[in-house]
Design a protein around this motif. Structure first.
Motif, PDB file in Angstrom:
ATOM      1  N   ASP A 201       0.838  -1.199   0.000  1.00 37.57           N
ATOM      2  CA  ASP A 201       0.000   0.000   0.000  1.00 37.57           C
ATOM      3  C   ASP A 201       0.874   1.251   0.000  1.00 37.57           C
ATOM      4  O   ASP A 201       1.871   1.328   0.733  1.00 37.57           O
ATOM      5  CB  ASP A 201      -0.912  -0.011   1.228  1.00 37.57           C
ATOM      6  CG  ASP A 201      -1.931   1.113   1.203  1.00 37.57           C
ATOM      7  OD1 ASP A 201      -2.946   0.960   0.511  1.00 37.57           O
ATOM      8  OD2 ASP A 201      -1.694   2.137   1.871  1.00 37.57           O
ATOM      9  N   LYS A 203       0.283   4.097   1.236  1.00 39.44           N
ATOM     10  CA  LYS A 203       0.244   4.810   2.510  1.00 39.44           C
ATOM     11  C   LYS A 203       0.932   4.032   3.621  1.00 39.44           C
ATOM     12  O   LYS A 203       1.632   4.600   4.456  1.00 39.44           O
ATOM     13  CB  LYS A 203      -1.200   5.104   2.897  1.00 39.44           C
ATOM     14  CG  LYS A 203      -1.365   5.756   4.266  1.00 39.44           C
ATOM     15  CD  LYS A 203      -2.831   5.975   4.590  1.00 39.44           C
ATOM     16  CE  LYS A 203      -2.993   6.591   5.968  1.00 39.44           C
ATOM     17  NZ  LYS A 203      -2.561   5.695   7.055  1.00 39.44           N
ATOM     18  N   PRO A 218      -6.997   1.177  -2.303  1.00 37.81           N
ATOM     19  CA  PRO A 218      -7.456   2.559  -2.457  1.00 37.81           C
ATOM     20  C   PRO A 218      -8.841   2.617  -3.087  1.00 37.81           C
ATOM     21  O   PRO A 218      -9.114   1.976  -4.101  1.00 37.81           O
ATOM     22  CB  PRO A 218      -6.395   3.164  -3.389  1.00 37.81           C
ATOM     23  CG  PRO A 218      -5.158   2.360  -3.126  1.00 37.81           C
ATOM     24  CD  PRO A 218      -5.647   0.959  -2.878  1.00 37.81           C
ATOM     25  N   GLU A 240     -10.173   7.236   4.425  1.00 43.20           N
ATOM     26  CA  GLU A 240      -9.080   6.729   3.591  1.00 43.20           C
ATOM     27  C   GLU A 240      -7.728   7.218   4.113  1.00 43.20           C
ATOM     28  O   GLU A 240      -6.744   6.470   4.126  1.00 43.20           O
ATOM     29  CB  GLU A 240      -9.278   7.175   2.141  1.00 43.20           C
ATOM     30  CG  GLU A 240     -10.396   6.462   1.393  1.00 43.20           C
ATOM     31  CD  GLU A 240      -9.975   5.109   0.841  1.00 43.20           C
ATOM     32  OE1 GLU A 240      -8.810   4.705   1.044  1.00 43.20           O
ATOM     33  OE2 GLU A 240     -10.822   4.450   0.200  1.00 43.20           O
TER      34      GLU A 240
END
Length: 349
Positions: A201, A203, A218, A240
């Motif tokens: 991911d 993030k 996402p 998110e």
């Protein structure tokens, strides 16, 4: 008009006005702080649970709610960093005189992130039991709480059920975003199409998790967790931005032993069970649950509880899985406070 008559008229108008226009509620200052509490890790090693503690200013409450988030969330579920006056469970509770401690589960948020294979349901339940001990001993904010109510959301509700049934150390249980017969097709598709390894991911890849920590892809959260027609798009953006990871071994054992199998059957204190009417994971197609209202939900769920649970059910109209983050979430919080007063005897000035 003579002065005496004018005074009488003014007094009468003031009295009548009191019936017609309610005086605004006095503003309540709140105090939130982040802290770490020591717990035991999966293999007996020292670990910490990070959490946010929120209380109203003034005399300390005698009770606290321990808040346990769901999978791919962290404590931000209870204190979303967007429009907190509308969406923060913690700040709203504090404004009404209630104390809360929102814990990051082991593996999430600011808590320890152990190797995931042994991070199973008994370990997660034990860590919350240890947090309860800290809350009762006054190690959070210096206040020893007489009563503790443990509150879960989704996977967190499975952990809550296991904790309460195993340790019998709480005064009330609140389970949200969960039923005992979920929509298996929706959950299967959600896991297959909506999750990915956390290390992949953009993030969370820098967290350095092992391959069995997963998060949502996402853009997947809107369809999985929300009834979008009843959701501010900026809430989903904040969700998110604050999403987290979950250990697949832990999530799997929670699903089997905390939700599907009746861990709730051993709970001996009052239970409040709340779901969103449009929760596709637990009230959707093939879920075998009528979530249209609390009256239809209760008979289906009651067999999974003991009589001592005095099961109360609640359905938030038009809400999806993450019911605390929908536009009408204040109704769910009001219902929760009503239950706390009536069933657990937690009243505030």
């Amino acid at each position: 008009m003579p002065l005496k008559l004018a005074a009488v008229v003014a007094a009468c108008c003031a009295v009548l006005g009191g019936f017609l226009v309610a005086a605004p509620a006095a503003a309540v200052d709140i105090r939130c702080s982040d802290l770490d509490l020591p717990v035991t890790g999966p293999l007996g090693e020292p670990a910490t649970v990070h959490g946010r503690f929120c209380v109203p200013e003034g005399p300390a409450p005698t009770a606290v709610q321990l808040l346990v988030h769901g999978g791919t969330y962290n404590g931000a579920y209870w204190d979303l960093p967007y429009d907190p006056d509308r969406y923060s469970y913690q700040r709203d509770m504090a404004k009404h005189g209630y104390a809360t401690f929102a814990a990051d589960q082991l593996g999430s948020g600011g808590s320890s992130k152990p190797f995931s294979p042994p991070l199973l349901l008994p370990v997660l339940a034990r860590s919350m039991h240890e947090v309860i001990g800290h809350l009762r001993a006054g190690r959070a904010g210096g206040t020893p709480f007489e009563k503790v109510v443990i509150v879960g959301h989704s996977v967190g509700s499975g952990i809550v059920a296991a904790e309460a049934s195993t340790y019998q150390d709480v005064d009330g249980v609140i389970l949200t975003g969960v039923t005992h017969l979920p929509s298996v097709p929706a959950l299967t598709l959600g896991v297959a199409l909506g999750l990915q390894p956390a290390f992949a991911d953009d993030k969370l890849g820098s967290v350095g998790s092992d391959p069995l920590y997963f998060t949502t892809k996402p853009g997947a959260r809107a369809g999985l967790f929300y009834a979008t027609e009843n959701t501010d798009p900026r809430v989903i953006e904040a969700d998110e931005a604050t999403k987290d990871q979950v250990a697949v071994p832990g999530m799997g054992t929670v699903a089997v032993f905390g939700i599907v199998l009746p861990a709730t059957k051993a709970i001996r204190v009052p239970v409040f069970q709340a779901v969103g009417e449009k929760d596709i994971l637990f009230c959707g197609l093939f879920a075998l649950r009528d979530c249209s209202n609390a009256r239809t939900l209760r008979p289906a769920e009651a067999p999974f509880y003991r009589p001592e649970a005095e099961l109360s059910t609640y359905v938030l109209s038009g809400a999806g899985h993450s019911l605390a983050l929908h536009r009408n979430a204040s109704q769910y919080r009001d219902a929760t406070r009503g239950w706390l007063r009536e069933k657990v005897g937690i009243a505030v000035p």
